[in-house]
Design an enzyme around this catalytic site. Structure first.
Site, PDB file in Angstrom:
ATOM      1  N   GLU B  48       0.846  -1.195   0.000  1.00 35.64           N
ATOM      2  CA  GLU B  48       0.000   0.000   0.000  1.00 35.64           C
ATOM      3  C   GLU B  48       0.880   1.243   0.000  1.00 35.64           C
ATOM      4  O   GLU B  48       1.665   1.465   0.925  1.00 35.64           O
ATOM      5  CB  GLU B  48      -0.949  -0.003   1.206  1.00 35.64           C
ATOM      6  CG  GLU B  48      -2.207  -0.833   0.980  1.00 35.64           C
ATOM      7  CD  GLU B  48      -2.988  -0.412  -0.273  1.00 35.64           C
ATOM      8  OE1 GLU B  48      -3.164   0.808  -0.494  1.00 35.64           O
ATOM      9  OE2 GLU B  48      -3.418  -1.292  -1.024  1.00 35.64           O
ATOM     10  N   SER B  49       0.741   2.071  -1.049  1.00 38.51           N
ATOM     11  CA  SER B  49       1.626   3.233  -1.176  1.00 38.51           C
ATOM     12  C   SER B  49       1.411   4.227  -0.038  1.00 38.51           C
ATOM     13  O   SER B  49       2.355   4.875   0.409  1.00 38.51           O
ATOM     14  CB  SER B  49       1.409   3.909  -2.529  1.00 38.51           C
ATOM     15  OG  SER B  49       0.067   4.302  -2.675  1.00 38.51           O
ATOM     16  N   CYS B  79       4.273  -1.461  -8.780  1.00 39.79           N
ATOM     17  CA  CYS B  79       2.942  -1.125  -8.254  1.00 39.79           C
ATOM     18  C   CYS B  79       3.038   0.030  -7.249  1.00 39.79           C
ATOM     19  O   CYS B  79       3.271   1.152  -7.654  1.00 39.79           O
ATOM     20  CB  CYS B  79       2.277  -2.371  -7.664  1.00 39.79           C
ATOM     21  SG  CYS B  79       0.506  -2.155  -7.420  1.00 39.79           S
ATOM     22  N   ILE B 132      -2.733  -5.933  -9.581  1.00 37.84           N
ATOM     23  CA  ILE B 132      -3.561  -6.006  -8.378  1.00 37.84           C
ATOM     24  C   ILE B 132      -3.866  -4.598  -7.891  1.00 37.84           C
ATOM     25  O   ILE B 132      -2.972  -3.892  -7.422  1.00 37.84           O
ATOM     26  CB  ILE B 132      -2.868  -6.843  -7.286  1.00 37.84           C
ATOM     27  CG1 ILE B 132      -2.690  -8.273  -7.810  1.00 37.84           C
ATOM     28  CG2 ILE B 132      -3.681  -6.849  -6.003  1.00 37.84           C
ATOM     29  CD1 ILE B 132      -1.926  -9.160  -6.907  1.00 37.84           C
ATOM     30  N   HIS B 168       3.272  -6.838 -11.134  1.00 36.48           N
ATOM     31  CA  HIS B 168       4.068  -7.473 -10.074  1.00 36.48           C
ATOM     32  C   HIS B 168       4.968  -8.579 -10.616  1.00 36.48           C
ATOM     33  O   HIS B 168       4.600  -9.748 -10.565  1.00 36.48           O
ATOM     34  CB  HIS B 168       3.134  -8.068  -9.013  1.00 36.48           C
ATOM     35  CG  HIS B 168       2.405  -7.039  -8.219  1.00 36.48           C
ATOM     36  ND1 HIS B 168       2.991  -6.354  -7.183  1.00 36.48           N
ATOM     37  CD2 HIS B 168       1.143  -6.570  -8.310  1.00 36.48           C
ATOM     38  CE1 HIS B 168       2.124  -5.510  -6.671  1.00 36.48           C
ATOM     39  NE2 HIS B 168       0.989  -5.609  -7.332  1.00 36.48           N
ATOM     40  N   GLU B 170       7.395  -9.808  -9.213  1.00 33.91           N
ATOM     41  CA  GLU B 170       7.877 -10.622  -8.088  1.00 33.91           C
ATOM     42  C   GLU B 170       6.952 -11.799  -7.805  1.00 33.91           C
ATOM     43  O   GLU B 170       7.292 -12.691  -7.043  1.00 33.91           O
ATOM     44  CB  GLU B 170       8.055  -9.753  -6.829  1.00 33.91           C
ATOM     45  CG  GLU B 170       6.784  -9.282  -6.145  1.00 33.91           C
ATOM     46  CD  GLU B 170       6.149  -8.035  -6.760  1.00 33.91           C
ATOM     47  OE1 GLU B 170       6.420  -7.742  -7.943  1.00 33.91           O
ATOM     48  OE2 GLU B 170       5.356  -7.381  -6.055  1.00 33.91           O
TER      49      GLU B 170
END
Lengths: 291, 189
Positions: B48-49, B79, B132, B168, B170
């Protein structure tokens, strides 16, 4: 739910890791939670301590209230449905909720069955006290697990017990021979394939958070050191003397859970903690709901 | 090669695993003491940024990371990590603001809008991409190159030592993007 959707839903939980999900009852509280660094909020009409105090039947929150919270913040918004109440879940899916908590904190709607969560596109998190409960919920389609703890008490003992039980059982499953997994699956009443995953990977197939009784930064760090991947804080924040400050401290405690010097600073001068109720002295054990 | 992975919140372990699999050493950045030794590269993960932005500011990491990036340390943001790099963020999350792009947060809506797809990345051909609650990129500065687009929306860009992705890399097994980033760190691309 397609396999692809289930994967995306597990992955959203992965993005929440290392974070704090906070119970909020209004857009104003949601904003306080977001500003304090919550990675998601749980929208509900009454926090667990008040549900416990009020007694009676407790249900899904008013969708209008949930929508108000969705408008107030940019982080994911979760909401609770009663165990087994798949229509409440259909309603939350219809208002585009980010995660549904099929929760023992509300009054169960079905005393035998949980929701068939594989029928939904929206993700579900469920509570569990041990490995058997956790894997049964995953088999039903849950893409995230949390300990049940004992919500609304501010008493951490049950969450600790559930996390230790789950992780102890995981270690035991890892130590088994492959040919012993069949009877282990029978005894735990879980599908063999999920137990095989645990055996090979030493972890649940989904993210596992701590919940139920977390009231202080130290409680949150304790659960992280015991292996939680993040925490839910219910009544602990908005039942305390200074919610914004306590929320902020719990967020930082989860990020730096292995740093006692920082934890000491974070624990200073937080004002009144929520009034605790000893989990042994209460008549309704929410964790007994839904096995 | 030692890569510092921002570990305040989110999917940092997934990045570390991916980097280790490709033979790079990775360490967690949780507070400013973790930056005493200069990293060869930086990774800002998904998560969450709003959470990461607040913790960067409260833990005194904003300026340290900004000066590392400005002095040329290669960085990859995925993201939420993309949002941290963007000079402009729609929805106003305070960012490190080193990359000349605008990030549009939650551009695909809530979780029911999350999706997987396959699309070309740089000159590596098609790769799997997982979005996402993802942001997209708009308003590119003149030094920003587009590396990937999905349905006409820009989802991967590079500006000199900075790489930013809406998706993403990762998650899953494909190592194309991390290999690309490690080549940036070693200076071959």
């Amino acid at each position: 739910m397609t396999e692809n959707r289930s994967k995306l839903n597990k992955e959203l939980a992965q993005m929440l890791k290392g974070g704090v999900i906070m119970d909020v009852t209004s857009p104003a509280q949601a904003k306080i939670a977001e500003d304090a660094g919550a990675c998601a909020v749980m929208a509900l009409e009454r926090i667990p301590a008040d549900i416990r105090a009020a007694g009676g039947v407790s249900r899904m929150s008013d969708p209008q209230m949930i929508k108000g919270i969705q408008k107030a913040v940019s982080i994911p918004v979760m909401a609770k449905v009663r165990i087994g109440h798949f229509v409440e879940a259909q309603i939350l899916e219809a208002i585009d909720i980010d995660y549904i908590d099929e929760s023992e904190v509300l009054s169960p709607a079905d005393d035998l069955n949980h929701i068939d969560k594989t029928k939904f596109n929206v993700p579900f998190v469920c509570g569990a006290r041990d490995l058997g409960e956790a894997l049964r919920r995953v088999a039903e389609g849950a893409t995230m697990i949390r300990t049940k703890g004992e919500a609304g008490t501010g008493d951490i003992v049950q969450a600790v017990h559930h996390m230790r039980t789950m992780n102890g059982e995981i270690r035991r499953i890892v130590s088994l021979r492959e040919d012993e997994l069949y009877v282990a699956a029978k005894n735990l009443q879980v599908p063999l394939n999920l137990l095989q995953f645990v055996h090979e990977n030493g972890k649940l197939p989904v993210v596992n958070f701590a919940a139920g009784g977390i009231a202080t930064p130290a409680d949150a760090a304790l659960m992280m050191q015991l292996g939680a991947e993040g925490v839910f804080v219910g009544s602990g924040i908005f039942k305390s003397g200074n919610p914004a400050k306590r929320a902020d401290a719990i967020v930082k405690a989860v990020t730096n859970y292995n740093n006692p010097v920082m934890l000491a600073k974070l624990s200073e001068d937080l004002g009144e903690a929520m009034v605790g109720i000893n989990a042994d002295e209460i008549s309704i054990l929410m964790a007994e709901r839904g096995k | 090669m030692r890569i510092g992975v921002l570990a305040l919140q989110g999917a940092f372990i997934e990045h570390i695993r991916m980097l280790n699999n490709l033979g790079a050493e990775a360490f967690e950045i949780r507070n400013s003491l973790d930056l005493l030794e200069k990293p060869d590269g930086l990774v800002f993960p998904g998560g969450e940024s709003t959470v990461m932005s607040k913790l960067l500011s409260d833990l005194g990491l904003f300026e340290k990371l900004r000066s590392l990036i400005i002095s040329g340390t290669p960085v990859m943001g995925t993201c939420a990590g993309l949002i941290l790099l963007a000079k402009n963020v729609e929805g106003g999350v305070p960012s490190i603001a080193t990359m000349d792009i605008t990030a549009v947060r939650n551009a695909y809506g809530r979780q029911l809008g999350s999706f997987e797809t396959v699309a070309p990345f740089a000159d590596a051909g098609n790769i799997p991409m997982t979005f996402i609650r993802a942001p997209v990129i708009s308003n590119l500065g003149k030094n920003v190159r587009v590396l990937a687009e999905v349905d006409g929306k820009i989802v991967a860009v590079r500006e000199e030592n900075q790489l930013a992705l809406s998706f993403h890399p990762e998650l899953g097994q494909d190592t194309t993007v991390h290999t690309y980033f490690l080549n940036m760190v070693s200076g071959t691309i």
